[in-house]
Enzyme design. Sequence first.
Site, PDB file in Angstrom:
ATOM      1  N   GLU A 125      -8.251   3.959   8.559  1.00  0.00           N
ATOM      2  CA  GLU A 125      -8.840   3.409   7.331  1.00  0.00           C
ATOM      3  C   GLU A 125      -8.732   1.884   7.355  1.00  0.00           C
ATOM      4  O   GLU A 125      -9.650   1.178   6.943  1.00  0.00           O
ATOM      5  CB  GLU A 125      -8.119   4.018   6.118  1.00  0.00           C
ATOM      6  CG  GLU A 125      -8.948   4.058   4.849  1.00  0.00           C
ATOM      7  CD  GLU A 125      -9.126   2.723   4.180  1.00  0.00           C
ATOM      8  OE1 GLU A 125     -10.234   2.464   3.663  1.00  0.00           O
ATOM      9  OE2 GLU A 125      -8.174   1.917   4.173  1.00  0.00           O
ATOM     10  N   LEU A 139       0.848  -1.189   0.000  1.00  0.00           N
ATOM     11  CA  LEU A 139       0.000   0.000   0.000  1.00  0.00           C
ATOM     12  C   LEU A 139       0.887   1.244   0.000  1.00  0.00           C
ATOM     13  O   LEU A 139       1.878   1.292   0.736  1.00  0.00           O
ATOM     14  CB  LEU A 139      -0.893   0.024   1.254  1.00  0.00           C
ATOM     15  CG  LEU A 139      -2.003  -1.020   1.340  1.00  0.00           C
ATOM     16  CD1 LEU A 139      -2.728  -0.907   2.679  1.00  0.00           C
ATOM     17  CD2 LEU A 139      -2.998  -0.872   0.192  1.00  0.00           C
TER      18      LEU A 139
HETATM   19  N1  LIG Z   1      -5.663   0.077  -1.782  1.00  0.00           N
HETATM   20  C1  LIG Z   1      -6.350  -1.043  -1.712  1.00  0.00           C
HETATM   21  O1  LIG Z   1      -7.528  -1.010  -1.342  1.00  0.00           O
HETATM   22  C2  LIG Z   1      -5.701  -2.341  -2.091  1.00  0.00           C
HETATM   23  C3  LIG Z   1      -6.406  -3.533  -1.927  1.00  0.00           C
HETATM   24  C4  LIG Z   1      -5.798  -4.736  -2.312  1.00  0.00           C
HETATM   25  C5  LIG Z   1      -4.529  -4.714  -2.852  1.00  0.00           C
HETATM   26  N2  LIG Z   1      -3.867  -3.538  -2.995  1.00  0.00           N
HETATM   27  C6  LIG Z   1      -2.529  -3.494  -3.600  1.00  0.00           C
HETATM   28  O2  LIG Z   1      -2.600  -4.109  -4.891  1.00  0.00           O
HETATM   29  C7  LIG Z   1      -1.388  -4.789  -5.167  1.00  0.00           C
HETATM   30  C8  LIG Z   1      -1.650  -6.286  -5.383  1.00  0.00           C
HETATM   31  O3  LIG Z   1      -2.614  -6.448  -6.362  1.00  0.00           O
HETATM   32  P1  LIG Z   1      -2.307  -6.941  -7.840  1.00  0.00           P
HETATM   33  O4  LIG Z   1      -3.282  -6.216  -8.727  1.00  0.00           O
HETATM   34  O5  LIG Z   1      -0.864  -6.806  -8.133  1.00  0.00           O
HETATM   35  O6  LIG Z   1      -2.606  -8.485  -7.771  1.00  0.00           O
HETATM   36  P2  LIG Z   1      -3.892  -9.340  -7.308  1.00  0.00           P
HETATM   37  O7  LIG Z   1      -5.099  -8.912  -8.071  1.00  0.00           O
HETATM   38  O8  LIG Z   1      -3.977  -9.362  -5.840  1.00  0.00           O
HETATM   39  O9  LIG Z   1      -3.426 -10.777  -7.757  1.00  0.00           O
HETATM   40  C9  LIG Z   1      -3.303 -11.051  -9.135  1.00  0.00           C
HETATM   41  C10 LIG Z   1      -3.232 -12.538  -9.323  1.00  0.00           C
HETATM   42  O10 LIG Z   1      -4.434 -13.131  -8.825  1.00  0.00           O
HETATM   43  C11 LIG Z   1      -4.806 -14.204  -9.667  1.00  0.00           C
HETATM   44  N3  LIG Z   1      -6.104 -13.899 -10.252  1.00  0.00           N
HETATM   45  C12 LIG Z   1      -6.633 -12.676 -10.513  1.00  0.00           C
HETATM   46  N4  LIG Z   1      -7.869 -12.799 -11.042  1.00  0.00           N
HETATM   47  C13 LIG Z   1      -8.132 -14.116 -11.080  1.00  0.00           C
HETATM   48  C14 LIG Z   1      -9.244 -14.877 -11.497  1.00  0.00           C
HETATM   49  N5  LIG Z   1     -10.353 -14.299 -11.989  1.00  0.00           N
HETATM   50  N6  LIG Z   1      -9.182 -16.215 -11.414  1.00  0.00           N
HETATM   51  C15 LIG Z   1      -8.072 -16.826 -10.919  1.00  0.00           C
HETATM   52  N7  LIG Z   1      -6.982 -16.156 -10.500  1.00  0.00           N
HETATM   53  C16 LIG Z   1      -7.020 -14.821 -10.585  1.00  0.00           C
HETATM   54  C17 LIG Z   1      -3.718 -14.364 -10.688  1.00  0.00           C
HETATM   55  O11 LIG Z   1      -2.779 -15.250 -10.082  1.00  0.00           O
HETATM   56  P3  LIG Z   1      -1.844 -16.254 -10.949  1.00  0.00           P
HETATM   57  O12 LIG Z   1      -0.954 -15.369 -11.741  1.00  0.00           O
HETATM   58  O13 LIG Z   1      -1.175 -17.089  -9.919  1.00  0.00           O
HETATM   59  O14 LIG Z   1      -2.789 -17.045 -11.814  1.00  0.00           O
HETATM   60  C18 LIG Z   1      -3.144 -12.961 -10.772  1.00  0.00           C
HETATM   61  O15 LIG Z   1      -1.804 -12.945 -11.224  1.00  0.00           O
HETATM   62  C19 LIG Z   1      -0.479  -4.528  -3.985  1.00  0.00           C
HETATM   63  O16 LIG Z   1       0.292  -3.375  -4.225  1.00  0.00           O
HETATM   64  C20 LIG Z   1      -1.475  -4.272  -2.876  1.00  0.00           C
HETATM   65  O17 LIG Z   1      -0.906  -3.510  -1.813  1.00  0.00           O
HETATM   66  C21 LIG Z   1      -4.440  -2.359  -2.619  1.00  0.00           C
END
Ligand SMILES: NC(=O)c1ccc[n+]([C@@H]2O[C@H](COP(=O)([O-])OP(=O)(O)OC[C@H]3O[C@@H](n4cnc5c(N)ncnc54)[C@H](OP(=O)(O)O)[C@@H]3O)[C@@H](O)[C@H]2O)c1
Length: 204
Positions: free
Chosen positions: A31, A24
């Site tokens: 929050e 984050l």
């Molecule tokens: N500010 C906020 O509210 C908030 C909330 C959450 C996260 N974050 C931030 O977001 C970042 C992480 O999120 P991200 O976007 O990089 O990744 P993510 O969405 O958490 O994970 C992505 C992975 O999830 C799997 N995936 C996604 N959709 C899928 C589906 N429909 N079916 C099966 N598997 C699926 C895939 O894994 P595989 O590649 O293994 O198939 C994909 O590579 C971090 O920086 C975190 O701190 C912020």
Amino acid sequence: MMTKKTALVAACCRSNGIGKNGTLPWRLKSEMDFFTRITSTVLDSAPGLAGDEQVKKNAVIMGVRTYMSIPPSFRPLKHRVNVVLSRTITEAPAGVDFLFRSFDEAIKTLSEMSNIDQLYVIGGSEVYKESIARPDCDLIFLTKIDADFDCDRFFPPIDHDQYEDITDEKLLPKYRHIIDKYDIPLDVQTENGLSFRYHLYKRK
Ligand SMILES: NC(=O)c1ccc[n+]([C@@H]2O[C@H](COP(=O)([O-])OP(=O)(O)OC[C@H]3O[C@@H](n4cnc5c(N)ncnc54)[C@H](OP(=O)(O)O)[C@@H]3O)[C@@H](O)[C@H]2O)c1
């Protein structure tokens, strides 16, 4: 079998950024407490029960990268069923209750479980993008932080033909019961010199 509705929970900055380098971009304890309260509170439970005594729990659905971004001492997210999505890993990471290969599979299985109450989708960007476009997404809890942060992950655009911000002054009278049900503070919040406000969007 009726499938359950889902609710998204996210916090974003002015550019709709949600993350940077797998973490984050900000630290806002109040929050984070709001996130914990919304996702942990079981609305359909016997009164007076808390934590592990509750008969039902909510599920938090997240991409595998979001799960791994939670500091190890805080995962799994307690008092909630931790659900991870991945198409590549074959074994659930430590602490994960369920691993699914698709959103459909997750929603279908979790809908059939009578001990699960609400389904909260908690990120990251890819997971939000898919879920916001699904008809089963009914609510979006979105904290808007009034500041600019350098981000590499973003919240998807909200289609205003599909969703309306019920925390908007004009819509409040009609939707007060929902705001009250979730006990959402509507005034501008401040912490660490940052201002932010809780918004709740509902599918029209
Ligand atoms: N500010 C906020 O509210 C908030 C909330 C959450 C996260 N974050 C931030 O977001 C970042 C992480 O999120 P991200 O976007 O990089 O990744 P993510 O969405 O958490 O994970 C992505 C992975 O999830 C799997 N995936 C996604 N959709 C899928 C589906 N429909 N079916 C099966 N598997 C699926 C895939 O894994 P595989 O590649 O293994 O198939 C994909 O590579 C971090 O920086 C975190 O701190 C912020």
